[in-house]
Design a protein around this motif. Structure first.
Motif, PDB file in Angstrom:
ATOM      1  N   UNK A  57       0.816  -1.216   0.000  1.00 52.08           N
ATOM      2  CA  UNK A  57       0.000   0.000   0.000  1.00 52.08           C
ATOM      3  C   UNK A  57       0.854   1.273   0.000  1.00 52.08           C
ATOM      4  N   UNK A  58       1.950   1.254   0.756  1.00 51.83           N
ATOM      5  CA  UNK A  58       2.768   2.473   0.863  1.00 51.83           C
ATOM      6  C   UNK A  58       3.474   2.794  -0.448  1.00 51.83           C
ATOM      7  N   UNK A  59       3.654   1.792  -1.297  1.00 49.31           N
ATOM      8  CA  UNK A  59       4.348   2.021  -2.562  1.00 49.31           C
ATOM      9  C   UNK A  59       3.442   1.739  -3.754  1.00 49.31           C
ATOM     10  N   UNK A  60       2.170   1.760  -3.521  1.00 53.63           N
ATOM     11  CA  UNK A  60       1.230   1.501  -4.605  1.00 53.63           C
ATOM     12  C   UNK A  60       1.351   2.571  -5.684  1.00 53.63           C
ATOM     13  N   UNK A  61       1.375   2.146  -6.955  1.00 51.54           N
ATOM     14  CA  UNK A  61       1.563   3.128  -8.037  1.00 51.54           C
ATOM     15  C   UNK A  61       0.348   4.023  -8.269  1.00 51.54           C
ATOM     16  N   UNK A  62      -0.787   3.638  -7.764  1.00 51.73           N
ATOM     17  CA  UNK A  62      -2.009   4.413  -7.979  1.00 51.73           C
ATOM     18  C   UNK A  62      -2.102   5.516  -6.930  1.00 51.73           C
ATOM     19  N   UNK A  98       5.466   8.649   4.021  1.00 53.91           N
ATOM     20  CA  UNK A  98       4.426   8.373   3.025  1.00 53.91           C
ATOM     21  C   UNK A  98       3.304   9.398   3.115  1.00 53.91           C
ATOM     22  N   UNK A  99       2.839   9.638   4.338  1.00 52.44           N
ATOM     23  CA  UNK A  99       1.752  10.611   4.518  1.00 52.44           C
ATOM     24  C   UNK A  99       2.194  12.001   4.052  1.00 52.44           C
ATOM     25  N   UNK A 100       3.450  12.371   4.374  1.00 54.09           N
ATOM     26  CA  UNK A 100       3.978  13.689   3.991  1.00 54.09           C
ATOM     27  C   UNK A 100       3.976  13.856   2.475  1.00 54.09           C
ATOM     28  N   UNK A 101       4.336  12.722   1.779  1.00 52.78           N
ATOM     29  CA  UNK A 101       4.363  12.799   0.325  1.00 52.78           C
ATOM     30  C   UNK A 101       2.964  13.013  -0.243  1.00 52.78           C
ATOM     31  N   UNK A 102       1.971  12.447   0.426  1.00 53.93           N
ATOM     32  CA  UNK A 102       0.601  12.604  -0.063  1.00 53.93           C
ATOM     33  C   UNK A 102       0.105  14.036   0.101  1.00 53.93           C
ATOM     34  N   UNK A 103       0.673  14.740   1.084  1.00 53.43           N
ATOM     35  CA  UNK A 103       0.229  16.127   1.302  1.00 53.43           C
ATOM     36  C   UNK A 103       0.563  17.047   0.129  1.00 53.43           C
ATOM     37  N   UNK A 111      -4.247   6.642  13.309  1.00 50.15           N
ATOM     38  CA  UNK A 111      -3.510   7.349  14.366  1.00 50.15           C
ATOM     39  C   UNK A 111      -4.475   8.089  15.298  1.00 50.15           C
ATOM     40  N   UNK A 112      -5.581   8.564  14.721  1.00 48.09           N
ATOM     41  CA  UNK A 112      -6.579   9.250  15.559  1.00 48.09           C
ATOM     42  C   UNK A 112      -7.282   8.276  16.491  1.00 48.09           C
ATOM     43  N   UNK A 113      -7.669   7.106  15.898  1.00 47.87           N
ATOM     44  CA  UNK A 113      -8.456   6.132  16.677  1.00 47.87           C
ATOM     45  C   UNK A 113      -7.628   5.514  17.778  1.00 47.87           C
ATOM     46  N   UNK A 114      -6.407   5.165  17.477  1.00 46.01           N
ATOM     47  CA  UNK A 114      -5.566   4.442  18.441  1.00 46.01           C
ATOM     48  C   UNK A 114      -4.722   5.373  19.314  1.00 46.01           C
ATOM     49  N   UNK A 115      -4.919   6.714  19.156  1.00 40.32           N
ATOM     50  CA  UNK A 115      -4.155   7.668  19.971  1.00 40.32           C
ATOM     51  C   UNK A 115      -4.455   7.425  21.457  1.00 40.32           C
ATOM     52  N   UNK A 116      -3.498   7.624  22.327  1.00 46.40           N
ATOM     53  CA  UNK A 116      -2.174   8.213  22.051  1.00 46.40           C
ATOM     54  C   UNK A 116      -1.132   7.204  21.608  1.00 46.40           C
ATOM     55  N   UNK A 117      -1.475   5.873  21.650  1.00 42.20           N
ATOM     56  CA  UNK A 117      -0.502   4.878  21.245  1.00 42.20           C
ATOM     57  C   UNK A 117      -0.793   4.438  19.812  1.00 42.20           C
ATOM     58  N   UNK A 118       0.214   4.419  18.988  1.00 47.63           N
ATOM     59  CA  UNK A 118       0.024   3.979  17.610  1.00 47.63           C
ATOM     60  C   UNK A 118       0.100   2.452  17.556  1.00 47.63           C
ATOM     61  N   UNK A 119      -0.614   1.842  16.626  1.00 43.12           N
ATOM     62  CA  UNK A 119      -0.578   0.376  16.531  1.00 43.12           C
ATOM     63  C   UNK A 119       0.721  -0.144  15.934  1.00 43.12           C
ATOM     64  N   UNK A 120       1.571   0.772  15.502  1.00 45.30           N
ATOM     65  CA  UNK A 120       2.818   0.360  14.849  1.00 45.30           C
ATOM     66  C   UNK A 120       3.956   0.561  15.840  1.00 45.30           C
ATOM     67  N   UNK A 121       4.644  -0.516  16.119  1.00 42.43           N
ATOM     68  CA  UNK A 121       5.697  -0.476  17.145  1.00 42.43           C
ATOM     69  C   UNK A 121       7.084  -0.286  16.557  1.00 42.43           C
ATOM     70  N   UNK A 122       7.260  -0.607  15.308  1.00 43.58           N
ATOM     71  CA  UNK A 122       8.571  -0.490  14.674  1.00 43.58           C
ATOM     72  C   UNK A 122       8.851   0.971  14.318  1.00 43.58           C
ATOM     73  N   UNK A 123      10.013   1.458  14.774  1.00 37.31           N
ATOM     74  CA  UNK A 123      10.395   2.851  14.457  1.00 37.31           C
ATOM     75  C   UNK A 123      10.602   3.038  12.960  1.00 37.31           C
ATOM     76  N   UNK A 124      11.130   2.032  12.319  1.00 33.07           N
ATOM     77  CA  UNK A 124      11.344   2.148  10.885  1.00 33.07           C
ATOM     78  C   UNK A 124      10.025   2.238  10.152  1.00 33.07           C
ATOM     79  N   UNK A 125       9.043   1.408  10.640  1.00 35.69           N
ATOM     80  CA  UNK A 125       7.728   1.427  10.007  1.00 35.69           C
ATOM     81  C   UNK A 125       7.063   2.787  10.202  1.00 35.69           C
ATOM     82  N   UNK A 126       7.186   3.335  11.421  1.00 34.56           N
ATOM     83  CA  UNK A 126       6.604   4.659  11.679  1.00 34.56           C
ATOM     84  C   UNK A 126       7.219   5.723  10.768  1.00 34.56           C
ATOM     85  N   UNK A 127       8.502   5.656  10.627  1.00 32.66           N
ATOM     86  CA  UNK A 127       9.179   6.629   9.759  1.00 32.66           C
ATOM     87  C   UNK A 127       8.655   6.525   8.333  1.00 32.66           C
ATOM     88  N   UNK A 128       8.513   5.239   7.848  1.00 31.71           N
ATOM     89  CA  UNK A 128       8.026   5.043   6.488  1.00 31.71           C
ATOM     90  C   UNK A 128       6.618   5.583   6.338  1.00 31.71           C
TER      91      UNK A 128
END
Length: 1145
Positions: A77-82, A118-123, A97-114
């Motif tokens: 999904x993060x690299x989907x061409x569409x 990804x979200x920044x690029x969509x902006x 991130x809103x629903x699971x705040x304040x804790x994110x469901x993603x525990x990997x720092x690398x995954x969070x960074x990605x």
């Protein structure tokens, strides 16, 4: 019942190999191939809708959808061409991130960074507001900002990369199509990162500050505004980071810390404009930079601070006084560009911060005297610019600096000062844009500008003429308005300004009558002359322009038409055309014509009737009337034909009947100057005027009588009859017993005999012999007051003395009319005048006359001799003794006598009316006890010498009359005059010799300023040649010749000691005046030269002010060396030494 999104997603994945993650299946890599984008997008929109509707309190749903949340963060999904899929995924992730705040469901720092990258690029999709998906992009931004999702990144080690990317993205996408909500969400997102983080790194700070740089600011104004608001919102947090950045660059010089290091001054300016609190810690660093040893660095800081201090809403000068004082110190910087930049700043500061004018004044004062022309020029521009904005911004002291610069040594500076003052005058006095107080504040400008016409530079004079025509009395005004402006301007000018304006009109009138001679003019004038010869129409237009009947409107048309014909479209800058336009503008009558004179007369009539706006214009009616007539009197000289109308003359006749003597006198003079056609064209005016003139000549004031006689002589064809009707009754009614009734008749008789000598010279001789001399001058009928005063005001002088003064003037006028000495009347008159000077004014020597009256008569006698000397036939018969008596008047005991005599002497000399020998009289002024008188005499000498030298240069024929024109030829006359000074009785007296030396140097100092044509050697040669002659006044008197040779020796000593060039060969052999010196005696040449050599030794001692006793001893020794007897030498030295020792000790 609708199926759940989970089942739909799972069913859509059924055809693909599946990996079980909890209850939800995950598609394989080939899902995108087997399922169309449309189906997948539709399913995803349902997922997005589900996450959008879910809130944080739904624990069961959160647990149920956790696998899907983790699945959405996969690489698929993060690299989907569409891009639509990526957008939907980003929206889902933001909701997760809103629903699971304040804790994110993603525990990997690398995954969070990605994920956040990804979200920044969509902006970036926010950039296109017209995109169908813009609302989803906006939802994404809103969700992120509201939840502050990016704050999760603070836990990541390399969170700065995410933040930098986010900030750059947001600043790059914002544009003018975004509404305020978009900007607010961006601000919320970025400000939360800044304010809730541990600090702002330099890279992140750069991503904000780069939008403030002018180049970026101009490319994206919305990004600049966004950065500005962001900085304002986060000022408390970001200020230390900004301070650290500037400290690194400005103080430590670490320019490598940021790519923005070269833009620090631009950034400081923008940050200060945004919020000065952002720079609280930076300003002291600027003070440090102001004291840098690098001139260019100081210049950059000065430019920056000039903008900070000078900006409209800045209070930096009051908040940071040390920095302000340090900045002011740069006005005195050694680096010229720094001083120049400081001066330029002052203009904005004066306009935006009037309260700082006091601080700036002293520094501008110093810079107004700066050695650099450009800085003095910019001081003027600074003050004038502020003054034109609002006169209250500049105080009197600042205006005074501009006033001083009107006399600057550089033309560019003078011009700027004069033009600036002219603009202020027009704005606040003529247009009255700021009321009466402002007009009063700059009322002095008109006088000052006209005073500049006295300067020698032709550029100054021409600029004054231009200023007068464009600013003081604008020529483009309507006639009535223009004349009203001129009328009240003239009434409010000071006497010196009036004289300058009169002189300006006379010069322009002279130029109209005498265009430059093509044979002598420069190339452009020669070319213009050739053009006029070839173009008849052009020539006729020029003839109309300079004709007396040309109106102001015609003059304007002629100037424009001539300029149009001479213009060359192929040559934009045409020096020839500029010269011609300049010449035409000078000679064109742009102010005065018949219509203008009529308007002036009407204004004066209103003042007489009391219906004018005199009081509103700041002048009294009496002043307005008197000034108006004086103005008309001057214009009657320069524009006489413009007065020729019955209406104008009727008004002048009304003035003649007024009680004000000055008004009547001016009116008569106007008739005299303009009335040459009255007799033929206006007989009614003539018949009214004649009896008035007769009455004024008989019973008017002395000045009115003089003007009336001259008026009759000038405008009437039967003047002999008219003058006889005045002369005969006056000559018969003279009565010395009633002196108060004598003054006007004596004036009239004197002028009549001067104007019509053929008719009245003989009748006047009997009047002179029987009444003037015998009955009036040789008798003292009244006893003067013995109050000891040397001078009394005019109103306190007795009528008898006033009559005697007029009697002396009558004698002179009578002789000047005859212009011959056939009857020997001139000899008798000169003896009478000499006797009056010898008797110190008491001709009868009965001691009945007061000291002040004697002063008046001495002045009259000396002035009379000087007046007669202006006529060649009388100059020849004035003896050296009479000349010396006349000269001694300049050393009179009465200050006023010395002052008035010197003025008369200068006036006659400067007009080249008096022989050169009379210039020698100024040498005696060295003995004047009053410093001001000595200074005035020196100025007179400078002026006279300058005029004579210029006259010789301009007139080739003058070389034939060098004996009477060349200033250096005054030396023989001066030497002879000093040798016969009554105070110089003992050639051996030290004090007397010192006085002689001072008198010689008083003249020689001015003559020796320049060594033109080897003049120093020429003057030395004259002094040496005099020693080969004898005194023609007393050729056989040894003492007289000894005094003459002594003065020569002193003169030689002065010339030798002051010039190293005097020993060169004289360019020509000087000619000595035979009236004062005999022909050289050949047999005496060697002896006198030898004596002169000995004597110079003694004079050198005198000049160097050596010990008086030693000087006297040396002087006696030199004298004794002339003796052939050693015994005589010994006894004389013994006696002399004894006497001198007693005198000295």
């Amino acid at each position: 019942m609708l199926p759940s999104p989970t089942s739909l997603v799972c069913s859509s994945f059924c055809a693909a190999p599946q990996v079980k993650i909890g209850k939800i299946s995950r598609p394989a890599k080939h899902f995108s191939v087997k399922h169309s984008n449309g189906v997948f997008s539709c399913v995803f929109q349902m997922v997005v809708k589900t996450f959008m509707d879910m809130d944080q309190d739904s624990e069961d749903e959160k647990q149920q959808y956790l696998p899907l949340a983790l699945h959405l963060a996969s690489e698929f999904f993060l690299r989907n061409p569409n891009k639509d899929v990526r957008l939907l995924v980003a929206c889902c992730l933001a909701d997760i991130f809103r629903i699971y705040a304040p804790e994110a469901p993603y525990t990997s720092h690398d995954k969070l960074k990605d994920i956040f990258l990804f979200i920044t690029r969509q902006l970036k999709g926010l950039e296109d507001t017209k995109s169908p998906q813009f609302n989803r992009y906006f939802y994404l931004l809103e969700n992120l900002a509201w939840v502050k999702s990016y704050n999760i990144c603070f836990e990541l080690e390399d969170c700065n990369e995410i933040f930098i990317q986010l900030f750059r993205t947001l600043f790059s996408v914002i544009n003018n199509s975004h509404n305020q909500k978009v900007q607010m969400h961006m601000l919320d997102l970025m400000s939360s990162i800044i304010m809730e983080g541990d600090g702002v790194t330099q890279e992140l700070l750069d991503s904000i500050l780069i939008n403030l740089i002018p180049a970026h600011k101009n490319l994206n104004k919305q990004a600049f505004d966004l950065a500005k608001v962001l900085l304002k919102r986060t000022v408390q947090t970001i200020e230390p980071c900004i301070a650290n950045f500037f400290n690194q660059v400005l103080v430590l010089g670490k320019s490598s810390v940021s790519d923005l290091s070269e833009h620090v001054f631009d950034l400081i300016q923008e940050l200060f404009a945004i919020d000065p609190h952002l720079l609280l810690s930076v300003m002291p660093q600027l003070e440090f930079k102001l004291k840098s040893n690098d001139g260019e660095e100081r210049l950059a800081v000065v430019r920056l601070l000039a903008k900070l201090f000078g900006s409209k809403d800045s209070d930096l000068a009051t908040q940071n006084r040390p920095l302000w004082q340090c900045f002011l110190g740069r006005f005195n910087d050694i680096h010229v560009p720094v001083r120049l930049e400081s001066v330029k700043f002052a203009s904005h500061c004066l306009m935006n911060h009037p309260d700082l004018a006091k601080d700036l004044t002293e520094y501008l004062k110093v810079r107004s005297h700066d050695p650099e022309e450009a800085i003095r020029h910019d001081v003027i521009v600074t003050i004038i610019t502020a003054g034109k904005r609002d006169l209250s911004l500049v105080n009197d002291q600042l205006l005074g600096f501009v006033r001083e610069r009107t006399l600057d040594k550089r033309w560019r500076v003078r011009k700027e000062a004069m033009m600036g003052l002219a603009q202020l005058y027009k704005k606040y006095c003529l247009h009255a844009e700021a009321g009466k107080d402002a007009a009063e504040k700059v009322s002095w400008i008109k006088d000052k500008l006209l005073h500049i016409y006295y300067q020698n530079s032709i550029d100054d004079k021409l600029l004054v003429e231009k200023i007068f025509a464009q600013y003081l009395v604008p020529h483009n005004l309507e006639t009535e308005e223009r004349m009203k402006c001129l009328y009240y301007l003239y009434a409010s000018l000071d006497p010196n300004a009036v004289k300058a304006l009169n002189e300006m009109w006379k010069c322009q009138n002279m130029l109209r009558k005498n265009l430059p001679d093509p044979g002598k003019a420069q190339d452009f004038v020669k070319k213009f002359n050739q053009v006029l010869g070839d173009d008849e129409k052009l020539r006729s237009q020029l003839e109309l322009l300079i004709s007396p009947t040309c109106s102001c409107k015609q003059a304007d048309v002629c100037v424009r038409e001539i300029a149009r014909k001479l213009a060359n479209p192929k040559q934009p800058t045409n020096p020839f055309l500029e010269m011609v336009k300049f010449l035409l503008e000078r000679i064109a009558p742009v102010h005065i014509d018949s219509e203008a004179i009529s308007a002036l007369v009407k204004l004066m009539n209103k003042s007489i009737e009391g219906t004018a706006d005199d009081e509103e214009e700041g002048v009294s009616p009496d002043t307005a009337i008197r000034a108006g007539l004086e103005l008309l009197k001057v214009l009657s000289f320069t524009h006489p034909t413009s007065f020729h109308s019955a209406e104008t003359y009727e008004s002048l006749l009304q003035c003649l009947r007024m009680e004000d003597d000055k008004v009547a006198e001016a009116a008569i003079q106007i008739f005299r100057n303009t009335g040459h056609k009255i007799e033929t064209d206006l007989p009614q005016i003539r018949s009214t005027l004649i009896p008035i003139l007769h009455q004024k000549a008989k019973r008017g004031t002395p000045h009115q009588a003089k003007q009336a006689v001259h008026c009759i002589h000038a405008i009437f064809s039967n003047k002999e009859v008219q003058l006889a009707q005045i002369f005969e009754p006056l000559s018969r009614s003279l009565n010395a017993d009633v002196p108060e009734q004598l003054i006007t008749p004596l004036v009239s008789l004197g002028h009549i005999s001067m104007l019509a000598p053929d008719q009245f010279a003989s009748p006047m001789k009997s009047v002179v012999a029987n009444f003037i001399v015998k009955d009036l001058l040789m008798n003292d009928r009244s006893t003067g007051e013995k109050n000891g005063k040397l001078w009394s005001p005019d109103e306190e002088v007795s009528p008898e003395v006033l009559a005697k003064v007029q009697a002396i003037k009558l004698l002179v006028r009578w002789l000047l009319g005859m212009k011959n000495n056939q009857s020997k009347s001139a000899n008798s008159t000169l003896r009478l005048l000499s006797a009056m000077l010898v008797s110190e004014g008491d001709l009868t020597e009965q001691k009945r006359i007061s000291k002040s009256d004697m002063s008046r008569l001495r002045l009259a006698a000396g002035s009379a001799i000087m007046k007669l000397a202006q006529e060649p036939c009388y100059h020849e018969i004035i003896t050296p003794e009479q000349f010396q008596l006349c000269a001694l008047v300049i050393n009179d005991e009465c200050y006023q006598v010395r002052q008035i005599f010197a003025q008369k002497l200068h006036k006659a000399l400067v007009k080249l009316l008096l022989p050169l020998e009379y210039m020698a009289i100024f040498a005696l002024c060295a003995k004047d006890p009053v410093k001001e008188r000595r200074a005035h005499a020196r100025q007179c000498l400078l002026k006279n010498i300058s005029i004579r030298r210029e006259y010789i240069k301009q007139n080739p024929m003058a070389n034939e009359k060098l004996l009477s024109l060349l200033p250096e030829y005054v030396v023989p006359y001066m030497i002879h005059l000093l040798a016969h000074d009554p105070d110089f009785t003992k050639p051996q007296d030290v004090d007397q010799l010192r006085d002689v030396k001072e008198c010689l140097w008083f003249m020689l100092e001015v003559l020796m300023t320049k060594n033109e044509n080897n003049s120093h050697a020429f003057m030395k040669k004259m002094a040496e040649n005099i020693k080969l002659t004898r005194d023609a006044q007393s050729p056989d008197e040894p003492k007289a010749n000894e005094k003459l040779y002594t003065v020569c020796d002193v003169a030689l000593c002065v010339i030798n000691s002051k010039s190293a060039l005097c020993n060169a060969d004289s360019p020509k052999d000087p000619v000595l005046p035979t009236k004062f010196f005999t022909q050289p005696e050949k047999k005496a040449k060697q002896t006198k030269k030898k004596k002169g050599t000995f004597f110079i030794l003694a004079v050198v001692c005198l000049y160097l002010s050596v010990d008086a006793w030693l000087f006297c001893l040396l002087y006696k020794l030199v004298l004794l060396l002339h003796s052939n007897s050693l015994g005589e030498y010994s006894s004389t030295v013994s006696d002399s030494t004894t006497v001198l020792q007693e005198a000295y000790f």
